[in-house]
Scaffold this active site. Structure first.
Site, PDB file in Angstrom:
ATOM      1  N   LYS A 152      -2.875   5.118  -2.758  1.00 51.60           N
ATOM      2  CA  LYS A 152      -3.918   5.881  -2.076  1.00 51.60           C
ATOM      3  C   LYS A 152      -4.311   7.050  -2.962  1.00 51.60           C
ATOM      4  CE  LYS A 152      -4.001   3.730   1.980  1.00 51.60           C
ATOM      5  NZ  LYS A 152      -5.233   3.163   2.569  1.00 51.60           N
ATOM      6  N   ASP A 163      -7.069   3.059  -3.428  1.00 44.08           N
ATOM      7  CA  ASP A 163      -7.823   3.095  -2.163  1.00 44.08           C
ATOM      8  C   ASP A 163      -8.134   4.547  -1.806  1.00 44.08           C
ATOM      9  OD1 ASP A 163      -8.957   2.728   0.317  1.00 44.08           O
ATOM     10  OD2 ASP A 163      -7.196   1.775   1.242  1.00 44.08           O
ATOM     11  N   LYS A 184      -0.903  -0.970  -4.571  1.00 38.67           N
ATOM     12  CA  LYS A 184      -2.117  -0.199  -4.255  1.00 38.67           C
ATOM     13  C   LYS A 184      -1.681   1.221  -3.969  1.00 38.67           C
ATOM     14  CE  LYS A 184      -4.663   0.048   0.113  1.00 38.67           C
ATOM     15  NZ  LYS A 184      -5.355  -0.779   1.131  1.00 38.67           N
ATOM     16  N   LYS A 244     -10.120  -7.247   7.204  1.00 34.80           N
ATOM     17  CA  LYS A 244      -9.183  -6.868   8.266  1.00 34.80           C
ATOM     18  C   LYS A 244      -9.759  -7.392   9.570  1.00 34.80           C
ATOM     19  CE  LYS A 244      -7.594  -2.468   6.306  1.00 34.80           C
ATOM     20  NZ  LYS A 244      -7.707  -0.993   6.405  1.00 34.80           N
ATOM     21  N   GLY A 274      -4.436  -4.427   5.720  1.00 31.42           N
ATOM     22  CA  GLY A 274      -3.444  -4.228   6.780  1.00 31.42           C
ATOM     23  C   GLY A 274      -3.701  -2.936   7.525  1.00 31.42           C
ATOM     24  N   ASP A 276     -13.823  -1.729   2.342  1.00 32.20           N
ATOM     25  CA  ASP A 276     -12.943  -1.891   3.503  1.00 32.20           C
ATOM     26  C   ASP A 276     -13.718  -1.385   4.727  1.00 32.20           C
ATOM     27  OD1 ASP A 276     -11.061  -1.502   5.525  1.00 32.20           O
ATOM     28  OD2 ASP A 276      -9.596  -0.459   4.299  1.00 32.20           O
ATOM     29  N   GLU A 288     -11.061   0.743  -3.877  1.00 29.09           N
ATOM     30  CA  GLU A 288     -11.374   0.414  -2.486  1.00 29.09           C
ATOM     31  C   GLU A 288     -12.029   1.619  -1.801  1.00 29.09           C
ATOM     32  OE1 GLU A 288      -7.850  -1.003  -0.542  1.00 29.09           O
ATOM     33  OE2 GLU A 288      -8.747  -0.988   1.449  1.00 29.09           O
ATOM     34  N   SER A 298       0.859  -1.182   0.000  1.00 29.79           N
ATOM     35  CA  SER A 298       0.000   0.000   0.000  1.00 29.79           C
ATOM     36  C   SER A 298       0.894   1.230   0.000  1.00 29.79           C
ATOM     37  CB  SER A 298      -0.887  -0.038   1.248  1.00 29.79           C
ATOM     38  OG  SER A 298      -1.641   1.149   1.360  1.00 29.79           O
ATOM     39  N   ASN A 317     -10.182   5.518   0.851  1.00 37.47           N
ATOM     40  CA  ASN A 317     -10.504   5.728   2.272  1.00 37.47           C
ATOM     41  C   ASN A 317     -11.649   6.732   2.459  1.00 37.47           C
ATOM     42  OD1 ASN A 317      -7.195   5.011   2.708  1.00 37.47           O
ATOM     43  ND2 ASN A 317      -8.678   4.031   4.065  1.00 37.47           N
TER      44      ASN A 317
END
Ligand code: OSB
Ligand code: MG
Length: 377
Positions: free
Chosen positions: A172, A197, A170, A271, A299, A247, A222, A144, A199
């Site tokens: 961000k 990802d 991956k 996770k 993770g 996630d 993600e 990541s 978030n």
């Protein structure tokens, strides 16, 4: 496959909790902030016959989810640990039920359950991988990559990880740092396995921007939307060719079942901390496998404790995509275990020793401990 034989009971005498401050080898930036030091809680279950280790993967602030270090510390010392100690003798599979009256705080519960699993399995001489149902002796390792200064810097950072052998990248993303960053990595490295990802940084109003990512043939996107945007994720998924992976939204096996039923996710990041423990993580895995939904192991910048457990989990048969199970050196110069996870041919080995299969380095642990408490029966 569901776990056939539960781990045995242990006679609990107390728990030691420590807050650690582990310096990161480089700052880690996501859509919700930048970390330079990993603050995390390590748990030691003290039993009549030995000990077991776990990790509470909260961060210092409630930015990824509602949990955070001091909140986890408070709920664990004030409610969760006393409830377990009142029972005296507890088997790992009983932990979730004993703690169920206390709403939420899944990361705190997961860390306590892992310490009991380790203690019980060490006594039985069984590895966590065997217990959870691992079918592989090593797992493919993805990495990541945080948001960098600019797309050119991102390309150089990714190049370093590819040179080390990581088999999946991956990156961000956040609004304003999405299409150009992804294009730069895709252009520089051709057809590498690549995913992004967010978030939770977007809303449905950003669907047009997110659809621009379709041309990069990503493995998945993600968590584009908020944790509770379960219907909006289904709406968005219909507008994208890139598979939507959840996630933050997947806080339990029930949440995973609901997301699949609604069409909110076609891939799931598992996770253990986020779902309340490794045993619930196996249940998420099992139901995704029954629904033919691919999963991968996420993770939380784990220490050698959680990293060993994640390798065991990621070795289950439904984990058909590479996880964020990278080498310890991806984050840390010095880990708190004697044999930190290393990258071998793009893979991380699944420990085979009893319990977690890793040993704590007491000197390294003391060096990064900033707070410690023991709660006894
Ligand atoms: O969203 O997967 C995430 C780290 C902290 C909080 C959330 C996330 C992450 C990562 C790092 O992406 C994964 C890792 O531990 O390698
Ligand atoms: Mg994520």
């Amino acid at each position: 496959m569901p776990i056939a034989r539960p781990a045995a009971s242990v006679a609990l005498e107390g728990f030691e909790l420590r807050v650690l401050h582990l310096p990161l080898v480089s700052p880690f930036t996501t859509s919700f902030g930048t970390e330079t030091v990993r603050e995390v809680i390590v748990v030691r279950a003290m039993t009549a016959d030995g000990e077991g280790w776990g990790e509470i993967v909260t961060q210092d602030a409630p930015l990824y989810s509602s949990e955070y270090t001091q909140g986890a510390w408070d709920v664990a010392t004030r409610f969760l640990i006393p409830a377990l100690l009142r029972r005296g003798t507890v088997a790992p599979h009983e932990v979730a039920g004993i703690l169920e009256p206390f709403i939420g705080h899944r990361m705190a519960k997961a860390g306590l359950e892992l310490a009991l699993l380790d203690a019980a399995l060490r006594l039985e001489g069984r590895s966590l991988g065997d217990h959870l149902g691992a079918v592989r002796d090593r797992v493919p390792s993805g990495v990541s990559v945080g948001i960098q200064r600019d797309p050119a810097a991102l390309v150089e950072t990714v190049r370093g990880y590819l040179d080390e052998g990581y088999v999946r990248i991956k990156i961000k993303i956040k609004p304003g740092r999405d299409v150009d960053d992804t294009a730069a990595v895709r252009d520089a490295f051709g057809g590498i396995p690549l995913q992004v990802d967010a978030n939770s940084a977007y809303t449905l109003a950003d669907a047009g921007t997110l659809a621009e990512l379709d041309r990069f043939d990503l493995l998945l996107i993600e968590q584009p939307l908020q944790e509770d945007d379960i219907v909006d994720h289904a709406t968005l998924a219909k507008q994208l060719r890139t598979p939507v992976c959840l996630d933050e939204s997947i806080v339990s096996a029930k949440a995973a079942a609901d997301a699949i039923a609604l069409g909110s996710a076609s891939v799931i990041n598992i996770k253990a901390g986020r779902v309340g423990g490794y045993l619930e993580a196996v249940r998420v895995h099992d139901l995704c496998r029954d629904a033919s939904v691919p999963v991968w192991c996420g993770g939380m910048l784990e220490t050698g404790i959680g990293r060993a457990a994640n390798a065991a989990l990621a070795a289950l048969p439904g984990f058909t995509l590479p996880g964020d199970v990278s080498a310890s050196s991806r984050f840390y110069r010095r880990d708190i275990v004697t044999e930190p996870a290393v990258l071998e041919d793009g893979h991380v080995r699944v420990p085979t020793g009893p319990g977690l299969g890793v040993e704590i380095d007491p000197v390294a642990l003391d060096e990064v401990t900033v707070e410690k408490v023991v709660v006894r029966s």
